[in-house]
Design an enzyme around this catalytic site. Structure first.
Site, PDB file in Angstrom:
ATOM      1  N   GLY A  24     104.737  25.000 -22.017  1.00 28.49           N
ATOM      2  CA  GLY A  24     104.434  25.345 -20.625  1.00 28.49           C
ATOM      3  C   GLY A  24     105.522  26.260 -20.092  1.00 28.49           C
ATOM      4  N   GLU A  97     113.882  23.341 -26.204  1.00 31.50           N
ATOM      5  CA  GLU A  97     114.122  24.784 -26.130  1.00 31.50           C
ATOM      6  C   GLU A  97     113.798  25.468 -27.462  1.00 31.50           C
ATOM      7  OE1 GLU A  97     114.574  25.932 -23.270  1.00 31.50           O
ATOM      8  OE2 GLU A  97     115.549  24.338 -22.117  1.00 31.50           O
ATOM      9  N   ALA A  98     112.685  25.069 -28.054  1.00 34.79           N
ATOM     10  CA  ALA A  98     112.315  25.549 -29.394  1.00 34.79           C
ATOM     11  C   ALA A  98     112.105  27.055 -29.438  1.00 34.79           C
ATOM     12  CB  ALA A  98     111.045  24.838 -29.860  1.00 34.79           C
TER      13      ALA A  98
HETATM   14  C1  LIG Z   1     111.132  32.811 -19.285  1.00 34.64           C
HETATM   15  C2  LIG Z   1     112.433  32.914 -20.013  1.00 34.64           C
HETATM   16  C3  LIG Z   1     113.359  31.892 -19.952  1.00 34.64           C
HETATM   17  N1  LIG Z   1     114.539  31.996 -20.590  1.00 34.64           N
HETATM   18  C4  LIG Z   1     115.515  30.889 -20.515  1.00 34.64           C
HETATM   19  C5  LIG Z   1     115.804  30.365 -19.136  1.00 34.64           C
HETATM   20  C6  LIG Z   1     116.192  28.925 -19.398  1.00 34.64           C
HETATM   21  O1  LIG Z   1     117.591  28.916 -19.723  1.00 34.64           O
HETATM   22  C7  LIG Z   1     115.360  28.558 -20.636  1.00 34.64           C
HETATM   23  C8  LIG Z   1     114.110  27.774 -20.330  1.00 34.64           C
HETATM   24  O2  LIG Z   1     114.456  26.494 -19.891  1.00 34.64           O
HETATM   25  P1  LIG Z   1     113.368  25.395 -19.389  1.00 34.64           P
HETATM   26  O3  LIG Z   1     113.925  24.109 -19.921  1.00 34.64           O
HETATM   27  O4  LIG Z   1     112.042  25.740 -19.984  1.00 34.64           O
HETATM   28  O5  LIG Z   1     113.368  25.450 -17.914  1.00 34.64           O
HETATM   29  O6  LIG Z   1     114.958  29.803 -21.224  1.00 34.64           O
HETATM   30  C9  LIG Z   1     114.829  33.120 -21.355  1.00 34.64           C
HETATM   31  O7  LIG Z   1     115.915  33.208 -21.968  1.00 34.64           O
HETATM   32  N2  LIG Z   1     113.926  34.131 -21.422  1.00 34.64           N
HETATM   33  C10 LIG Z   1     112.733  34.079 -20.774  1.00 34.64           C
HETATM   34  O8  LIG Z   1     111.923  35.059 -20.891  1.00 34.64           O
END
Ligand SMILES: Cc1cn([C@H]2C[C@H](O)[C@@H](COP(=O)(O)O)O2)c(=O)[nH]c1=O
Ligand SMILES: Nc1ncnc2c1ncn2[C@@H]1O[C@H](COP(=O)(O)OP(=O)(O)O)[C@@H](O)[C@H]1O
Ligand SMILES: [Zn+2]
Length: 209
Positions: A24, A97-98
């Site tokens: 999601g 964070e897979a």
């Molecule tokens: C959309 C998106 C997100 N990220 C990074 C931002 C957060 O540090 C994580 C997602 O954390 P969550 O537990 O799902 O809230 O991913 C990114 O690096 N690049 C992107 O495009």
């Protein structure tokens, strides 16, 4: 609500593995759902190991922490293959964070499941451009169970499937929270992207919840 196919094996029953994916947008409850499933496995006295990519140091170097401050102890790993060594003897492996791992994560999860481990993987299905993120699509293909959770659109209150980046960075990886991202529905995500395209130099300000 996801109902675990089988939390415990029961006495004398051979252990069988499988893969669950929780995906999601940001703020959709992926980490909370991962922690919920892992805590239930612990209650069933299963041996649980949790991993996250070493680059995700937002809240804590070791713990997996949700936006709602629930947390669970984890082991940060630089590459997916390390999990094969570290997860020996585990009943359940959780991975948060897979999306930050490379495609080798798919084979690692398949190997873990083939040797009898329940693998629960949580991650972003789409990046800030609305494109499939890293190994997530391939993981969904090989998983037995896929759960898509939704956030609330901060613009209109509809269900949100997109992570809208409010800063100007175009880097695929940009760690952040509400300082850098908003959960948005399809309509409000598209509106924001149009706004960015017409005013690329201006940083879109995050909206207070
Ligand atoms: C959309 C998106 C997100 N990220 C990074 C931002 C957060 O540090 C994580 C997602 O954390 P969550 O537990 O799902 O809230 O991913 C990114 O690096 N690049 C992107 O495009
Ligand atoms: N726009 C939003 N929609 C839903 N929940 C939100 C939103 N913004 C903040 N939250 C909080 O985020 C929690 C979910 O956090 P978390 O499990 O870490 O999500 P994810 O791992 O998917 O980013 C919710 O329980 C809620 O308290
Ligand atoms: Zn909306």
């Amino acid at each position: 609500m996801f109902i675990e196919p089988r939390v415990g094996t029961g006495p004398g029953v051979a252990r069988r593995g499988w893969i669950e994916v929780v995906c999601g947008s940001m703020f959709s409850g992926k980490t909370e759902e991962l922690i919920r499933r892992l805590n239930r496995a612990k209650i069933a006295r299963q041996r649980v190991e949790i991993f996250k990519p070493a680059l995700d140091t937002r809240y804590h170097a070791q713990d997996v922490v949700s936006h709602n401050a629930t947390s669970i102890r984890s082991t940060p790993v630089p590459v997916a293959q390390e999990m094969l060594l570290l997860a020996g003897g585990c009943d359940v492996v959780g991975i948060d964070e897979a999306q930050f791992f490379d495609d080798s994560l798919v084979e690692v999860c398949v190997q873990l499941a083939n040797r009898g481990t329940r693998v629960i993987v949580a991650g972003l299905d789409m990046d800030f451009l609305g494109q499939p993120f890293g190994p997530m699509p391939a993981l969904m293909a090989v998983a037995e169970f896929v759960t898509k959770v939704h956030a609330v659109c901060v613009c209109c209150g509809d269900i949100a499937s997109y992570s809208f980046r409010v800063t100007a960075s175009e880097d695929k990886i940009l760690l952040g929270e509400t300082d850098a991202y908003e959960a948005r529905c399809r309509y409000c995500f598209q509106e924001g992207m149009k706004e960015k395209a017409t005013e690329p130099a201006r940083t879109v300000q995050p909206r207070p919840l």
